[in-house]
Design an enzyme around this catalytic site. Structure first.
Site, mmCIF file in Angstrom:
data_model
loop_
_atom_site.group_PDB
_atom_site.id
_atom_site.type_symbol
_atom_site.label_atom_id
_atom_site.label_comp_id
_atom_site.label_asym_id
_atom_site.label_seq_id
_atom_site.Cartn_x
_atom_site.Cartn_y
_atom_site.Cartn_z
ATOM 1 N N ARG A 46 2.233 6.125 16.675
ATOM 2 C CA ARG A 46 1.595 7.355 15.917
ATOM 3 C C ARG A 46 1.154 8.399 17.083
ATOM 4 N NH1 ARG A 46 1.680 6.432 10.661
ATOM 5 N NH2 ARG A 46 1.476 4.246 9.853
ATOM 6 N N ASP B 87 -1.565 1.373 -3.648
ATOM 7 C CA ASP B 87 -2.420 0.197 -4.460
ATOM 8 C C ASP B 87 -3.750 0.671 -4.587
ATOM 9 O OD1 ASP B 87 -3.146 0.493 -1.637
ATOM 10 O OD2 ASP B 87 -3.635 -1.678 -1.416
ATOM 11 N N SER C 87 0.696 -1.423 -0.040
ATOM 12 C CA SER C 87 0.066 0.029 0.085
ATOM 13 C C SER C 87 0.907 1.375 -0.030
ATOM 14 C CB SER C 87 -0.895 -0.029 1.204
ATOM 15 O OG SER C 87 -1.790 1.009 1.271
ATOM 16 N N ASP D 87 -2.981 6.160 -3.389
ATOM 17 C CA ASP D 87 -1.651 5.521 -2.491
ATOM 18 C C ASP D 87 -1.431 4.358 -3.473
ATOM 19 O OD1 ASP D 87 -4.010 3.655 -2.218
ATOM 20 O OD2 ASP D 87 -3.232 3.076 -0.308
ATOM 21 N N ARG E 111 -0.641 5.556 19.882
ATOM 22 C CA ARG E 111 -1.123 4.339 19.733
ATOM 23 C C ARG E 111 -0.048 3.864 18.851
ATOM 24 N NH1 ARG E 111 -2.713 4.289 14.295
ATOM 25 N NH2 ARG E 111 -3.384 1.701 14.667
ATOM 26 N N PRO E 112 0.138 2.339 19.244
ATOM 27 C CA PRO E 112 1.033 1.520 18.174
ATOM 28 C C PRO E 112 0.465 1.392 16.895
ATOM 29 C CG PRO E 112 0.014 0.165 19.661
ATOM 30 C CD PRO E 112 -0.287 1.597 20.053
ATOM 31 N N GLU F 297 -11.558 6.739 6.839
ATOM 32 C CA GLU F 297 -10.426 7.067 7.711
ATOM 33 C C GLU F 297 -9.939 8.646 7.218
ATOM 34 O OE1 GLU F 297 -7.816 3.506 9.411
ATOM 35 O OE2 GLU F 297 -7.728 3.618 7.281
ATOM 36 N N ASP G 192 -6.272 1.978 -2.872
ATOM 37 C CA ASP G 192 -7.544 2.187 -2.311
ATOM 38 C C ASP G 192 -7.655 3.212 -1.198
ATOM 39 O OD1 ASP G 192 -5.478 1.417 -0.171
ATOM 40 O OD2 ASP G 192 -6.195 -0.503 0.429
#
Length: 538
Positions: free
Chosen positions: A507, A299, A88, A297, A498-499, A391, A301
């Site tokens: 992040r 790929d 991606s 991006d 968060r991981p 997102e 999506d």
């Protein structure tokens, strides 16, 4: 001897499902593959929010294990499944696997667990035992049905080698593969679903681009001239955008393509770069004022839009795309059925101005948060008749229930907005449809984001565990309380760490209503985190 079966997906017919008696799996051939491509010592890959992803040189053994598992899944449900070799938005040297179930959705949670189990196997005996356990637990008759796997890849140089391993494993497992070559991820999702189900809608019987354009023709009625500038991230999306541009030219829409595989994949370009840096991608700094621009991006999506407004970069991210879609659907939605439910699903990264706008402008629309990772948003969206999910990074779509699809207009829209995953090309076409009702400038000024910043933190992410969809820390113990005390120093602020689910990093997201507070809160947060582990900010 098993022979390769190649099926042409680019004519207008649905693939006929296969029910073929074959011999049992060839564990001798499997063993040879496993021993030739061992798992790197100490390397334990995990199935993340978008499958497996890492440096391409680490993935040989992962590909073999995942391919073996997907053949079992195909044998179990007696339908085609899919494997997409892509990383991606990651750098060019990375690669990965996205595993697609027979419905066109990402593989279900049970098989995510199996994938992680297999990836942790260090010996072939352990792998063989795990495969046999899957067969036993799910009562799979491996000798009765052929497993068919549709496989695709993006444009990474490492893809050919990984695809070869995928094919060899499928054949050794008593399955057959259907090679689609270089395709976008949403194209593979669409192809898997189309190969399994004879949809009532004629659109589903068409090749991917033709399917999109068939729906677009039904929805687009403008005679206005548009010029769209598309950053293809030097990825596989460029191949389909060349084709799409030719179709759009007949609608008085000129498409200017940039970064079409003339540079490194995702390097200073692409949706992730644009969304994270808030800057123009390579070769696009000189676009004219208020030009309609977007970035795919690697790929294809996900997609984000941007422009130059008052000579400054202006981003229209996934939140803004969701708002445009909701505005387009809202009035027709009121006229479909009074009991029809509509929801917008977002991640913790959604800007506070976005959720405030939805509450104020569309009071009957539900608002739900979900974990970061489009598969989580997709699952939540499916709980509603009309589930708009995006997102902030531009990965998203709209899911429609069977009740909603009874409406003819909604049924047509569902062929632009993927019912399986985010689709940059379908989202782009639907934005053009929606801009018939809302001008680009009106869309740009729907609301103004609160100032925010997102950074990558390099440290030991294994120390961190979260709850509340990633917005609060459970581990390290006591850290969340300290962060909340820091956040309380800044009015109308939001901050969480968060991981990452796809990369070996943390992040950090910071948002404040006062622009001057963003950097201050970021610095204070990093200081607190550094007392728990060594942190490098990028």
């Amino acid at each position: 001897m098993l022979t390769e079966k190649l099926i042409n997906l680019y004519d207008t017919t649905i693939i006929v499902k296969h029910t073929v008696y074959i011999s049992t799996m060839d564990f001798t051939r499997l063993a040879a593959l496993f021993h030739a491509y061992p798992m790197p010592i100490g390397y334990i890959p995990k199935y993340g929010t978008s499958g497996f992803r890492d440096h391409a040189k680490l993935l040989d053994a992962v590909v073999i294990r995942a391919s073996a598992m997907m053949v079992l899944r195909s044998k179990e449900i007696k339908n085609h499944c899919g494997i997409m070799v892509t990383a991606s938005h990651n750098p060019e040297n990375d690669n990965g696997l996205k595993l697609i179930d027979y419905t066109g959705d990402m593989i279900n949670e049970e098989f995510e667990h199996y994938a992680t189990q297999l990836a942790s196997c260090q010996s072939f005996e352990y792998v063989q035992s795990t495969l046999n356990n899957i067969i036993s637990e799910r009562n799979i008759d491996v000798g009765k049905y052929t497993g068919y796997i549709l496989i695709g890849q993006d444009t990474r140089a490492s893809g050919d080698h990984l695809i070869t391993l995928c094919k060899k494993t499928i054949l050794a497992m008593g399955g057959k593969y259907i090679s689609l070559g270089q395709v976008t991820t949403p194209e593979l999702h669409y192809s898997v679903a189309s190969s399994n189900f004879n949809m009532k809608s004629v659109y589903k019987k068409l090749p991917y681009i033709n399917n999109l354009m068939y729906a677009f023709r039904k929805l687009y009625h403008s005679n206005s001239y548009y010029e769209i500038n598309v950053d293809c991230a030097n990825g596989v999306g460029a191949l389909r955008m060349f084709e799409l541009a030719q179709h759009l030219y007949t609608y008085n829409i000129k498409v200017n393509l940039y970064n079409t595989n003339n540079g490194k994949l995702n390097d200073l370009c692409g949706a992730d770069y644009v969304e994270k840096t808030l800057d123009f991608p390579a070769n696009m700094h000189n676009v004219h004022e208020n030009a309609i621009c977007c970035s795919l991006d690697g790929d294809a999506d996900r997609i984000v839009f941007f422009s130059k407004n008052r000579n400054k970069f202006t981003l229209l991210n996934g939140d803004k795309i969701a708002c445009l879609i909701i505005k387009y659907l809202y009035n027709p939605f009121d006229n479909i059925e009074s009991e029809t439910s509509m929801c917008v699903v977002h991640t913790p990264y959604a800007n506070g101005a976005f959720t405030t706008y939805i509450k104020d402008m569309f009071p009957s629309v539900h608002i739900q948060c979900a974990e970061t990772g489009v598969k989580y948003l997709h699952r939540t969206a499916k709980q509603y008749d009309i589930g708009v999910y995006f997102e902030s990074n531009g990965h998203g779509s709209v899911h429609f229930s069977q009740q909603a699809l009874q409406n003819k207009a909604i049924s047509t829209i569902s062929n632009l907005l993927s019912q399986y995953t985010g689709d940059a090309l379908g989202d782009l076409l639907f934005v053009l449809v929606a801009l018939q009702q809302t001008s680009f400038l009106e869309w740009m000024y729907m609301y103004q984001d609160y100032p925010c910043k997102q950074v990558k933190l390099y440290g030991d992410k294994s120390l961190f565990a979260t709850t509340d969809f990633g917005r609060k820390l459970l581990q390290p113990e006591g850290l969340q309380d300290k962060l909340e005390k820091v956040i309380a120093n800044y009015s109308h602020s939001n901050c969480f760490v968060r991981p990452s689910g796809t990369e070996d990093l943390l992040r950090l997201y910071v948002e404040c209503k006062n622009v001057n507070h963003v950097e201050m809160l970021l610095t204070d947060t990093v200081t607190v985190l550094s007392s728990y582990t060594q942190i490098e900010v990028k």
